[in-house]
Design an enzyme around this catalytic site. Structure first.
Site, PDB file in Angstrom:
ATOM      1  N   ALA A 209      32.050  -0.337  -4.349  1.00  0.00           N
ATOM      2  CA  ALA A 209      32.234   0.239  -5.681  1.00  0.00           C
ATOM      3  C   ALA A 209      32.692  -0.767  -6.719  1.00  0.00           C
ATOM      4  CB  ALA A 209      33.232   1.396  -5.602  1.00  0.00           C
TER       5      ALA A 209
ATOM      6  N   GLY B 144      33.704   0.086 -10.425  1.00  0.00           N
ATOM      7  CA  GLY B 144      33.403   1.507 -10.570  1.00  0.00           C
ATOM      8  C   GLY B 144      32.270   1.880 -11.486  1.00  0.00           C
TER       9      GLY B 144
ATOM     10  N   LYS C 204      28.969   2.098 -11.128  1.00  0.00           N
ATOM     11  CA  LYS C 204      28.016   3.057 -10.562  1.00  0.00           C
ATOM     12  C   LYS C 204      28.722   4.325 -10.084  1.00  0.00           C
ATOM     13  CE  LYS C 204      24.374  -0.236  -9.417  1.00  0.00           C
ATOM     14  NZ  LYS C 204      25.062  -1.446  -9.941  1.00  0.00           N
TER      15      LYS C 204
ATOM     16  N   ASP D 229      25.855  -1.035  -3.067  1.00  0.00           N
ATOM     17  CA  ASP D 229      25.626  -1.985  -4.165  1.00  0.00           C
ATOM     18  C   ASP D 229      26.039  -3.339  -3.615  1.00  0.00           C
ATOM     19  OD1 ASP D 229      25.119  -3.137  -6.580  1.00  0.00           O
ATOM     20  OD2 ASP D 229      26.749  -2.157  -7.663  1.00  0.00           O
TER      21      ASP D 229
ATOM     22  N   CYS E  43      21.678  -6.977  -7.420  1.00  0.00           N
ATOM     23  CA  CYS E  43      21.316  -7.540  -8.726  1.00  0.00           C
ATOM     24  C   CYS E  43      20.745  -8.937  -8.500  1.00  0.00           C
ATOM     25  CB  CYS E  43      22.495  -7.553  -9.688  1.00  0.00           C
ATOM     26  SG  CYS E  43      23.978  -8.377  -9.078  1.00  0.00           S
TER      27      CYS E  43
END
Length: 435
Positions: free
Chosen positions: A243, A246, A248, A312, A365
């Site tokens: 996370a 935070g 997303k 992520d 990313c």
């Protein structure tokens, strides 16, 4: 500070960053602390010069005739003025007068190079402004388009905002921030975009009432799309496994309309620190923070229970080079190997928490296939109880059907990039656990 003094400061900073391999943000912070006479306008102007120089380091140095591995900072900055800012020889010479605080006058060779401004014969890594050793990685993702893709990563990025559906709808946000001239983002139904000015600056929205009240959050459109593609719905049990601050988590909570439960955690407790204040400001009430203890995330009670696990994943961040141009010159092969190892570990952890019929969504990313499609292919080979959701189907289910054209060649996920979608670079793969 005069324009000449700002240019001298930028050259010194680029020299420090390149020699010491220092993160740009740290170098700028230290420079500001050591030069308190510099006002906010000076700091912004110097920072923009440094950012721009690092965006085009390879091509600017080539233009100036620098071919060695350790290129002079002066060559990089002067080449940038011609290549990116469009200044002619005389305009650059006027800044390099040799007067007090100004850079030394142009040498004959510098004048000739600036007059020619020629990249003819430059290899792909120079034309695309990326480290030569990454040519194979970018070729694996983009083939013959890698130069254009990398060049787009060297451009200035806009400021993207996400409208928090728990507090505001986009038409209202457009009005609230109208004095900043925002435009709706072309792909995300929740986004606003503010273009940088001629110097590359964007407004400080963190002081805007709409931001302070939690109605909007800073989030690149690509990150917004990744959050939408995760497929969170009201009433779900969701685990946001990496996370961080935070971003997303907030987006998922809004998609869930505060119904159901989000468990947010991260292996690094320091990265989680901002999440509490952000959740409060955004009006999120369905998120539970699981703070790691000695690096271990307390998640045993969630095993096999989650409708959705979002990974992520830690990555090289190559998709964010528009915003962090210094990062591409610091990356090393060992960094890529380390991130690959971390990604395998977090995917292995994530799979245990997906319930039968549930979803595992993997996001990076990064634009490197080694971190994206290749990573998912390896995971599927090792875990046949998971299957890929076809990217076109996943995009359609999220109301983002036009994204289907950006599926990576094996059909394992969607690959977004500044050139393709006008966003930061993101990879999104959705998997289901077989019932």
């Amino acid at each position: 500070m005069t324009p000449e003094a700002r240019l001298s400061a930028a050259i010194d900073l680029v020299d420090t960053i390149l020699r010491q391999k220092r993160p740009l943000a740290h170098a700028l912070k230290d420079w500001g602390a050591a030069n308190r006479y510099a006002g906010s306008g000076d700091r912004n102007a110097v920072g923009n010069l440094v950012h721009d120089a690092l965006r085009v380091k390879a091509s600017a140095a080539w233009l100036m005739g620098a071919r060695e591995a350790e290129v002079p900072a002066r060559a990089v900055v002067l080449g940038m003025l011609a290549r990116l800012r469009g200044l002619d020889v005389e305009a650059i010479a006027a800044l390099c007068s040799g007067a007090r605080f100004a850079p030394a006058p142009l040498e004959a060779g510098e004048r000739a190079a600036l007059a020619a401004a020629d990249l003819a014969g430059a290899p792909p890594d120079v034309a695309g402004d990326y480290p030569a050793w990454l040519d194979g990685e970018l070729a694996a993702s983009f083939g013959g388009d890698r130069i254009a893709e990398a060049a787009a990563l060297a451009a200035r990025a806009p400021l993207d905002l996400r409208c928090n559906a728990l507090k505001i709808i986009r038409p209202e946000a457009l009005k609230a921030l109208g004095h900043l001239a925002p435009e709706p983002t072309p792909l995300s139904p929740l986004g606003l975009r503010i273009a940088p000015n001629a110097e590359g600056r964007v407004p400080h929205v963190q002081s805007e009432p709409a931001f302070l009240k939690g109605a909007v959050e800073v989030q690149d459109e690509g990150s917004q799309l990744a959050s939408l593609l995760a497929g969170a719905r009201p009433g779900m049990q969701v685990l946001d496994l990496c996370a961080g601050g935070g971003g997303k988590t907030l987006a998922l909570a809004a998609e869930m309309n505060n119904k159901g439960q989000i468990f947010a955690t991260d292996g690094d407790a320091r990265r989680l620190a901002p999440i509490h204040e952000r959740l409060s400001r955004a009006g999120v009430r369905n998120a539970q923070i699981r703070t790691p203890r000695a690096g271990v995330m307390p998640l045993d009670d969630l095993a096999g229970r989650m409708d959705l696990v979002l990974v992520d994943a830690p990555c090289t961040g190559s998709g964010t080079w528009r915003r962090h141009p210094d990062a591409k010159w610091r990356i090393r092969p060992a960094s890529l190997d380390l991130r690959r190892s971390e990604q395998r570990a977090v995917l292995d952890l994530a799979r245990h928490h997906v319930k039968p019929g549930g979803r595992l969504v993997y996001v990076t990313c990064s634009l490197f296939d080694a971190e994206n499609g290749a990573q998912i292919a390896d995971f599927l080979a090792a875990h046949p109880d998971f299957a890929v959701v076809p990217p076109a189907a996943n995009a359609a289910a999220a109301g983002l059907a036009p994204l289907a054209v950006h599926a990576e060649p094996r059909g394992l996920g969607l690959l977004l990039s500044p050139l393709r979608t006008g966003t930061d670079g993101f990879f999104v793969a959705a998997l289901t656990r077989k019932a």
